[in-house]
Design a protein around this motif. Structure first.
Motif, PDB file in Angstrom:
ATOM      1  N   LEU A 179       0.586  -1.193   0.332  1.00 23.25           N
ATOM      2  CA  LEU A 179       0.276  -0.303  -0.291  1.00 23.25           C
ATOM      3  C   LEU A 179       1.317   1.339  -0.463  1.00 23.25           C
ATOM      4  O   LEU A 179       0.718   2.123  -0.242  1.00 23.25           O
ATOM      5  N   ALA A 180       2.053   1.105   1.502  1.00 21.09           N
ATOM      6  CA  ALA A 180       2.633   2.592   0.512  1.00 21.09           C
ATOM      7  C   ALA A 180       3.090   2.956  -0.309  1.00 21.09           C
ATOM      8  O   ALA A 180       3.744   3.719  -0.952  1.00 21.09           O
ATOM      9  N   ALA A 181       3.577   1.672  -1.396  1.00 18.22           N
ATOM     10  CA  ALA A 181       4.136   2.015  -3.178  1.00 18.22           C
ATOM     11  C   ALA A 181       2.847   2.558  -4.014  1.00 18.22           C
ATOM     12  O   ALA A 181       3.155   3.457  -4.660  1.00 18.22           O
ATOM     13  N   VAL A 182       1.067   2.088  -3.147  1.00 20.65           N
ATOM     14  CA  VAL A 182       1.029   3.296  -4.149  1.00 20.65           C
ATOM     15  C   VAL A 182       0.930   4.474  -3.275  1.00 20.65           C
ATOM     16  O   VAL A 182       0.332   5.390  -4.424  1.00 20.65           O
ATOM     17  N   VAL A 183       1.010   4.814  -2.320  1.00 18.95           N
ATOM     18  CA  VAL A 183       0.779   6.109  -2.135  1.00 18.95           C
ATOM     19  C   VAL A 183       2.172   6.865  -2.748  1.00 18.95           C
ATOM     20  O   VAL A 183       2.402   7.811  -2.783  1.00 18.95           O
ATOM     21  N   LEU A 184       3.611   6.616  -2.663  1.00 17.32           N
ATOM     22  CA  LEU A 184       3.860   7.086  -3.102  1.00 17.32           C
ATOM     23  C   LEU A 184       4.496   7.104  -4.619  1.00 17.32           C
ATOM     24  O   LEU A 184       5.416   7.706  -5.019  1.00 17.32           O
ATOM     25  N   ALA A 185       3.722   6.599  -5.232  1.00 15.84           N
ATOM     26  CA  ALA A 185       3.328   6.512  -6.574  1.00 15.84           C
ATOM     27  C   ALA A 185       2.483   8.135  -7.300  1.00 15.84           C
ATOM     28  O   ALA A 185       2.650   8.500  -8.222  1.00 15.84           O
ATOM     29  N   GLY A 186       2.145   8.304  -6.220  1.00 15.47           N
ATOM     30  CA  GLY A 186       1.496   9.908  -5.752  1.00 15.47           C
ATOM     31  C   GLY A 186       2.101  10.740  -6.427  1.00 15.47           C
ATOM     32  O   GLY A 186       1.433  11.957  -6.329  1.00 15.47           O
ATOM     33  N   PHE A 187       3.707  10.403  -5.670  1.00 11.61           N
ATOM     34  CA  PHE A 187       4.395  11.606  -5.292  1.00 11.61           C
ATOM     35  C   PHE A 187       4.443  12.375  -6.571  1.00 11.61           C
ATOM     36  O   PHE A 187       5.227  13.277  -6.934  1.00 11.61           O
ATOM     37  N   ALA A 188       5.395  11.606  -7.811  1.00  8.88           N
ATOM     38  CA  ALA A 188       5.507  12.457  -8.751  1.00  8.88           C
ATOM     39  C   ALA A 188       4.766  13.231  -9.779  1.00  8.88           C
ATOM     40  O   ALA A 188       4.931  14.122  -9.174  1.00  8.88           O
ATOM     41  N   PRO A 189       3.169  12.781  -9.500  1.00  9.93           N
ATOM     42  CA  PRO A 189       2.768  14.248  -9.871  1.00  9.93           C
ATOM     43  C   PRO A 189       1.985  15.645  -8.520  1.00  9.93           C
ATOM     44  O   PRO A 189       2.310  16.513  -8.691  1.00  9.93           O
ATOM     45  N   LEU A 190       2.517  15.405  -7.607  1.00 10.26           N
ATOM     46  CA  LEU A 190       2.851  16.141  -6.712  1.00 10.26           C
ATOM     47  C   LEU A 190       3.953  16.365  -6.242  1.00 10.26           C
ATOM     48  O   LEU A 190       3.947  18.332  -6.410  1.00 10.26           O
ATOM     49  N   LEU A 191       5.361  16.536  -6.847  1.00 13.12           N
ATOM     50  CA  LEU A 191       6.312  16.974  -6.941  1.00 13.12           C
ATOM     51  C   LEU A 191       5.997  18.319  -8.661  1.00 13.12           C
ATOM     52  O   LEU A 191       6.506  19.682  -8.578  1.00 13.12           O
ATOM     53  N   LEU A 192       5.312  17.461  -9.187  1.00 13.99           N
ATOM     54  CA  LEU A 192       5.237  18.349 -10.579  1.00 13.99           C
ATOM     55  C   LEU A 192       4.242  19.930 -10.289  1.00 13.99           C
ATOM     56  O   LEU A 192       4.634  20.592 -10.289  1.00 13.99           O
ATOM     57  N   LEU A 193       3.429  19.267  -9.699  1.00 12.42           N
ATOM     58  CA  LEU A 193       2.349  20.499  -9.183  1.00 12.42           C
ATOM     59  C   LEU A 193       3.106  20.743  -8.550  1.00 12.42           C
ATOM     60  O   LEU A 193       2.765  22.385  -8.420  1.00 12.42           O
ATOM     61  N   THR A 194       3.811  20.642  -7.438  1.00 14.85           N
ATOM     62  CA  THR A 194       4.011  21.941  -6.336  1.00 14.85           C
ATOM     63  C   THR A 194       5.527  22.572  -6.906  1.00 14.85           C
ATOM     64  O   THR A 194       5.616  24.316  -6.771  1.00 14.85           O
ATOM     65  N   ARG A 195       6.232  22.353  -8.202  1.00 21.12           N
ATOM     66  CA  ARG A 195       6.930  22.774  -8.794  1.00 21.12           C
ATOM     67  C   ARG A 195       6.199  23.860  -9.648  1.00 21.12           C
ATOM     68  O   ARG A 195       7.274  25.140 -10.095  1.00 21.12           O
ATOM     69  N   TRP A 196       5.146  23.766  -9.626  1.00 23.25           N
ATOM     70  CA  TRP A 196       4.640  24.433 -11.258  1.00 23.25           C
ATOM     71  C   TRP A 196       4.031  25.103 -10.160  1.00 23.25           C
ATOM     72  O   TRP A 196       3.957  26.411 -10.382  1.00 23.25           O
ATOM     73  N   PHE A 197       3.628  25.467  -9.396  1.00 21.91           N
ATOM     74  CA  PHE A 197       3.147  26.668  -8.178  1.00 21.91           C
ATOM     75  C   PHE A 197       4.756  27.484  -7.974  1.00 21.91           C
ATOM     76  O   PHE A 197       3.854  28.521  -7.321  1.00 21.91           O
ATOM     77  N   GLN A 198       5.409  26.594  -7.281  1.00 25.63           N
ATOM     78  CA  GLN A 198       6.774  27.878  -6.587  1.00 25.63           C
ATOM     79  C   GLN A 198       6.744  28.918  -7.268  1.00 25.63           C
ATOM     80  O   GLN A 198       6.640  29.833  -7.409  1.00 25.63           O
ATOM     81  N   ARG A 199       6.938  28.329  -8.925  1.00 29.12           N
ATOM     82  CA  ARG A 199       7.108  29.159  -9.881  1.00 29.12           C
ATOM     83  C   ARG A 199       6.538  30.307  -9.834  1.00 29.12           C
ATOM     84  O   ARG A 199       5.933  31.151  -9.993  1.00 29.12           O
ATOM     85  N   ARG A 200       5.080  29.894 -10.002  1.00 33.98           N
ATOM     86  CA  ARG A 200       3.882  30.643 -10.449  1.00 33.98           C
ATOM     87  C   ARG A 200       3.839  31.807  -9.799  1.00 33.98           C
ATOM     88  O   ARG A 200       3.065  33.087  -9.713  1.00 33.98           O
ATOM     89  N   SER A 201       3.416  31.141  -8.386  1.00 31.36           N
ATOM     90  CA  SER A 201       3.144  31.847  -7.020  1.00 31.36           C
ATOM     91  C   SER A 201       4.101  32.666  -6.947  1.00 31.36           C
ATOM     92  O   SER A 201       4.026  34.122  -6.444  1.00 31.36           O
ATOM     93  N   ARG A 202       5.446  32.658  -6.834  1.00 27.31           N
ATOM     94  CA  ARG A 202       6.625  33.985  -7.157  1.00 27.31           C
ATOM     95  C   ARG A 202       6.051  34.882  -7.625  1.00 27.31           C
ATOM     96  O   ARG A 202       6.443  36.210  -7.311  1.00 27.31           O
TER      97      ARG A 202
END
Length: 626
Positions: A205-228
């Motif tokens: 089940l942890a592997a399922v959760v960790l798989a969601g990290f990829a879109p989260l990292l991309l989303l966070t990077r987009w947010f940092q650039r846009r919000s700054r």
């Protein structure tokens, strides 16, 4: 190594920091909402250096706050494990007649809750105290540094922008310190701790959760650039809004006299709309990030329930373990919402900190000498301009003083006359060392002004302007400024009497203790000028600079100030700039200036008898009195 233009305090053309400086001044430009990448990185580096500097005195408190937060997260993370223990061990044991395991699990859960609350309260008290200390330190730094910056800086960087630095920008930092950092630290600790526990509970089940990290990292990077970019725009637009408000209120007489209210309303509406749009862009960015995080979180939770339920049915996973896993997973994504709020506060505060750091990083235009030279005691007051060249900006096509030399013996009163723009006020500003010459030197008693400490120079030389600025407070306090606030009441009264101000001061409602109110608004222009002359008597300088000291006065006030000037200038060196020739006639020597050069030099009597420009000015003045 950075080179600096002595005139303006900005890096000289071609220096390493030239492009960085343009970024620091970006909020002075209407179109400079978003800076280029290189300048943006430099601004971020300056902000990081500033944060490290203000945090340094609070290292122990910050370390203790981190310990408290780690302890709080540790006890809170124990909660779901105790729930799993109660379900998988305690309940079966209780059904078998052994209630102790269930009781211990419940008691442990209660203890963890109480300990978490206590640790939380201690952390909030400590972090709140540290946060307020940091803001206090930063405010004091900005204010103190702002007072030391050059006149050129203040003439180009409006007071409204400095107000924005000390108000709206500080509020953004306060929001970050009060809410954001707590949310960030708690979220990071929770995410790291929960990730470890999820892997320990069930790697599948942890592997399922960790798989969601990829879109989260991309989303966070987009947010940092846009919000700054969005928050840099909000900081610039709110600064312009404050500038317009301050300018409109300071000029309210002109606004009402010339019926500019409608135009000011249009400008305010435009600025408010720009500020609203900038904030809307920032909010939409935050909303997009939060929506994305929750979509990923809910999708992951659904997959965990599906896969986990099948594993429970197959006997590969205990029900209590799945329950703990789901509880941890909820706690895993809830902090990500906190991270969104943190990033929201952080980007706003980061943009604000960049603006504050740019002010604090502005070099003092007129630095103190590395090896100061003492003036003779007491100072004689001999002034010399030696081949002085000056332009207000190095890149300017026009040089105000092409090459100017002048010797003023100690005790001589020299009047400077000429058309507007002839260079008279520039000479006074150079003599007061509000600016340094582009070339040549200005000397006092044979010592280059650049080699004299500011304290020594201000003790030996005083400048009086047309404005005669008074601060809110008593008349006595305003006169005492001349003695750096350390003179007795008897000395203050004597100084007022020397310039003929004692009578009108004692007639005020509270005499010398009367509050003059904002900018001395309770006194007339002539009374304000007499108070400023009393300051000079108390300061007892060797050199007095008068820049249009009587130009705004009516005839009775002018006569009172003229009488006071005879007392003030007696035995002192003086440069007197005046358009009213009644002031000029008290001088020992008159210089008629044109385009930064002296075209006539002599006593008032000699110049009147010899004809020329001064005689023409005098004739025009006499005709105006008729």
């Amino acid at each position: 190594m950075t080179t600096t233009d002595n005139t303006t305090g900005t890096p000289a053309s071609g220096s390493d920091d030239e492009e960085v400086w343009r970024g620091f001044a970006a909020d002075d430009e209407e179109e400079a909402d978003v800076v280029d990448r290189r300048t943006g990185l430099a601004l971020q580096q300056r902000a990081r250096v500033l944060v490290a500097d203000i945090l340094r005195p609070h290292r122990r408190s910050v370390a203790l706050a981190i310990v408290l937060m780690v302890a709080e997260n540790a006890v809170m993370l124990a909660g779901p494990l105790l729930v799993a223990t109660a379900i998988d061990t305690g309940v079966p044991a209780a059904l078998a007649g052994r209630p102790a395991p269930l009781a211990w699990a419940i008691a442990g859960y209660a203890v963890c809750g109480l300990a978490g609350a206590g640790l939380r309260a201690a952390f909030l008290v400590l972090s709140g105290r540290v946060g307020q200390d940091l803001l206090l330190d930063l405010r004091e730094r900005v204010f103190a540094h702002g007072q030391r910056l050059s006149l050129d800086f203040h003439e180009s960087y409006t007071s409204g922008r400095l107000i924005s630095r000390l108000t709206s920008d500080m509020e953004s930092l306060s929001d970050l310190l009060e809410k954001g950092l707590d949310g960030l630290a708690g979220a990071l600790l929770s995410v790291v701790g929960i990730t470890v526990l999820l892997i320990w509970l069930d790697p599948v089940l942890a592997a399922v959760v960790l798989a969601g990290f990829a879109p989260l990292l991309l989303l966070t990077r987009w947010f940092q650039r846009r919000s700054r970019a969005s928050y840099r725009r909000t900081r610039s637009t709110v600064a312009r809004l404050i500038v317009h408000f301050v300018e409109s209120m300071n000029g309210i007489r002109a606004v009402q006299a010339f019926r500019r209210e409608q135009r000011n309303d249009e400008i305010m509406d435009s600025l408010s709309t720009a500020y609203r749009n900038a904030n809307t862009s920032a909010f939409l960015t935050v909303a997009g990030y939060v929506a994305g995080v929750r979509t990923v979180g809910n999708t992951t939770l659904a997959l965990v329930l599906l896969i986990g339920g099948l594993r429970v049915v197959d006997g590969a996973l205990a029900l209590g373990a799945l329950t703990a896993f789901v509880l941890y997973l909820r706690r895993f994504y809830d902090p990500l919402d906190d991270l969104a709020q943190f990033f929201n506060s952080y980007q706003s505060a980061a943009a604000a900190l960049e603006k504050i750091a740019s002010v604090l990083d502005t070099p003092v235009g007129l630095p103190e000498p590395a090896r100061p030279v003492r003036l003779p005691e007491p100072a004689r007051g001999e002034l010399e301009f030696d081949a002085v060249r000056f332009a207000y900006r190095r890149a300017s096509d026009r040089t105000v003083l092409p090459e100017f030399s002048l010797h003023v013996p100690a005790g001589q009163t020299v009047a400077l006359v000429g058309a507007t723009g002839a260079g008279k006020s520039t000479l006074a500003k150079l003599a007061a060392r509000f600016y340094d010459p582009t070339a040549g030197a200005v000397r006092l008693d044979g010592v280059d002004l650049r080699d004299i400490t500011d304290a020594d120079l201000r003790s030996a030389l005083v400048m009086i302007t047309q404005e005669a600025f008074l601060f809110s407070g008593s008349v006595a306090d305003n006169i005492a400024m001349g003695g750096h606030g350390s003179r007795s009441r008897a000395e203050i009264v004597a100084a007022a009497a020397a310039v003929g101000a004692r009578e009108f001061i004692e007639a005020l409602p509270d005499g010398f203790d009367t509050d003059v109110r904002k900018r001395g608004g309770r006194l007339s222009a002539g009374q304000r000028q007499l108070v400023s002359l009393a300051r000079v008597v108390l300061a007892d300088p060797a050199v007095v600079l008068l820049d249009e000291a009587t130009s705004s006065l009516d005839i009775p006030s002018e006569r009172a100030v003229q009488a006071a000037l005879e007392t003030v200038l007696a035995g002192r060196t003086a440069l007197v700039i005046a358009h009213r020739l009644s002031t000029v006639l008290i001088a020992d020597r008159v210089l008629v200036m044109s385009d930064g050069q002296v075209v006539q030099d002599g006593s008032p009597e000699e110049l009147l008898e010899g004809g020329g420009e001064f005689a023409d000015l005098h004739a025009a003045w006499r005709a105006s009195l008729a």
